[in-house]
Design an enzyme around this catalytic site. Structure first.
Site, mmCIF file in Angstrom:
data_model
loop_
_atom_site.group_PDB
_atom_site.id
_atom_site.type_symbol
_atom_site.label_atom_id
_atom_site.label_comp_id
_atom_site.label_asym_id
_atom_site.label_seq_id
_atom_site.Cartn_x
_atom_site.Cartn_y
_atom_site.Cartn_z
ATOM 1 N N TYR A 142 3.354 -49.859 24.371
ATOM 2 C CA TYR A 142 2.999 -49.649 25.776
ATOM 3 C C TYR A 142 2.279 -50.865 26.362
ATOM 4 C CZ TYR A 142 4.058 -44.654 25.122
ATOM 5 O OH TYR A 142 4.685 -43.453 24.863
ATOM 6 N N LYS A 192 5.648 -45.620 10.360
ATOM 7 C CA LYS A 192 7.079 -45.739 10.046
ATOM 8 C C LYS A 192 7.208 -46.995 9.186
ATOM 9 C CE LYS A 192 11.383 -44.386 10.613
ATOM 10 N NZ LYS A 192 11.875 -43.248 9.834
ATOM 11 N N ASP A 224 8.693 -39.351 11.325
ATOM 12 C CA ASP A 224 9.767 -38.358 11.461
ATOM 13 C C ASP A 224 9.447 -37.108 10.639
ATOM 14 O OD1 ASP A 224 9.985 -40.246 9.460
ATOM 15 O OD2 ASP A 224 12.152 -40.432 9.521
ATOM 16 N N ASP A 248 1.695 -40.381 21.360
ATOM 17 C CA ASP A 248 2.075 -39.781 22.636
ATOM 18 C C ASP A 248 3.042 -38.626 22.391
ATOM 19 O OD1 ASP A 248 2.395 -39.365 25.304
ATOM 20 O OD2 ASP A 248 3.425 -41.241 25.750
ATOM 21 N N ASP A 252 2.181 -34.204 22.265
ATOM 22 C CA ASP A 252 2.836 -33.212 23.127
ATOM 23 C C ASP A 252 3.464 -32.106 22.283
ATOM 24 O OD1 ASP A 252 2.150 -34.491 25.444
ATOM 25 O OD2 ASP A 252 4.153 -34.400 26.306
#
Ligand code: NAD
Length: 359
Positions: A142, A192, A224, A248, A252
């Site tokens: 970001y 990851k 994952d 992020d 959620d």
């Protein structure tokens, strides 16, 4: 105690939910003998309309001079076609960067009265669901270099650089380990590392920090797998620490399994006591102005402000207990309403009034 709070109501349901949070904070002041001074500042779509930019310098200055910042939500269709750096969301990224808020704390807890709103099977949540996601907030893709260009063959490319420095990983991991010590003593670091260099650095540094906290149980988990485990067995998690983009998405997901986006607060913290407190949901333009929004996430964000920025644990607990009491009495906003017996659907203002009255 006297405190100055900068208030960013923002767009959509922002003004409605922040008004209810202030109602509850005022009741806390009256009960506990504090005085909070609120200063309204502009950010997001309303700032674009008034000043042409999503984050005016005056907003940054007032926030920096305050003891804390309370934020509703920003954004809406009206501003969706603006270039990225002029969209309301640029204000969000800008204020986090300007206040050097590198740690985003998002608790996800399934409250007993809302168990039926959880989309997971009962046997999955029987072992409990009470975790915190500690998300790095001012690094990664970001904030890395962004490029969009067309090459000499006419092919269009775009890239967002995911970059981390060792000290950025170290400071966010410390926040996670310190938090785990106050909770159930368990940290999962999410990365990851089988694919990304930035994750391999993340893993190296997180292990170094873990070695300084031998009392905290520590494991790595690939992002994952973590996304899958959150719906398969969320009870295994206590504190999850991860980089900006993964955090992020996972937060959620974690919030949704607790029943509603409208219930989850968040705190963004840096090296000082100045923090930014906001619900994790957006500006919900589909229900804005209808007095239907659930103000609980914002009210619980105000509770986090009392605990983390003002060191007012008893006052913070009073808000959390008031929320639980009102839910136990069967009051629900539309988003958390079900056809279970004994529930009463209330508006945003009624929910604020009820919670304030139980302080
Ligand atoms: P959203 O979170 O605003 O809404 C998703 C769904 O959840 C909608 O159906 C909405 O009505 C519902 N919802 C959200 N909060 C609720 C609440 N408190 N009470 C009841 N229902 C609630 O996400 P979106 O629709 O993807 O985004 C809308 C706008 O918000 C976009 O402009 C987006 O960029 C912005 N946004 C802002 C923030 C922020 O300010 N931190 C975060 C996410 C999205």
């Amino acid at each position: 105690m006297n405190k100055n709070i900068a208030v960013i109501k923002g767009d959509g349901i922002g003004p409605e939910i922040v008004t209810e949070a202030i109602k509850v904070l005022d009741k806390v002041c009256a009960k506990f003998g504090h005085s909070f001074k609120y200063t309204d500042v502009l950010m997001g779509g309303c700032a674009i309309d008034a000043t042409g930019v999503p984050l005016p310098q005056e907003t940054i200055d007032i926030c920096l001079a305050s003891d804390s910042v309370l934020l509703g939500a920003v954004g809406g269709q009206k501003w969706d076609t603006l270039p990225g750096n002029l969209r309301p969301e640029a204000g969000l990224l800008g204020i986090r960067g300007a206040l050097k808020l590198f740690a985003n704390i998002r608790p996800a807890k399934l409250l007993a009265p809302l168990a039926s709103a959880c989309p997971l099977k009962k046997e999955i949540t029987d072992s409990g669901l009470d975790l915190v996601i500690v998300r790095e907030l001012i690094g990664g893709a970001y904030f890395g270099e962004k490029k969009t260009y067309t090459d000499d063959k006419g092919v269009k490319h775009a890239s967002d650089l995911m970059t981390y420095a060792d000290y950025e990983v170290e400071r966010i991991c410390r926040v996670a380990f310190d938090m785990a010590r106050k909770r159930r003593g368990k940290v999962h670091s999410v990365d990851k590392a089988n694919v990304l260099d930035s994750s391999r650095l993340w893993r190296e540094i997180s292990h170094k920090v873990a070695a300084k906290y031998p009392d905290v149980e520590f494991s790595d988990i690939l992002v994952d797998n973590c996304a899958m485990q959150l719906v398969r067995n969320p009870g295994q998690f206590d504190v999850l620490v991860t980089e900006n983009l993964f955090g992020d998405i996972l937060s959620d997901e974690a919030s949704m399994i607790t029943g509603s986006l409208g219930m989850i607060p968040s705190a963004s913290l840096g090296e000082t006591s100045l923090g930014l407190y906001e619900p994790i949901h957006g500006s919900a333009p589909d229900i804005a102005g209808q007095n239907k929004a659930n103000p609980i996430a914002t009210i619980l964000s105000a509770a986090m402000m009392l605990k983390y920025s003002f060191d007012m644990s008893a006052e913070s607990d009073a808000i959390e207990n008031a929320v639980t009491a009102v839910l136990n009495e069967g009051y629900r906003t539309a988003d958390i309403m079900s056809d279970a017996a004994g529930l009463k659907c209330v508006s945003c203002t009624e929910m604020g009034d009820l919670i304030a009255s139980r302080i």
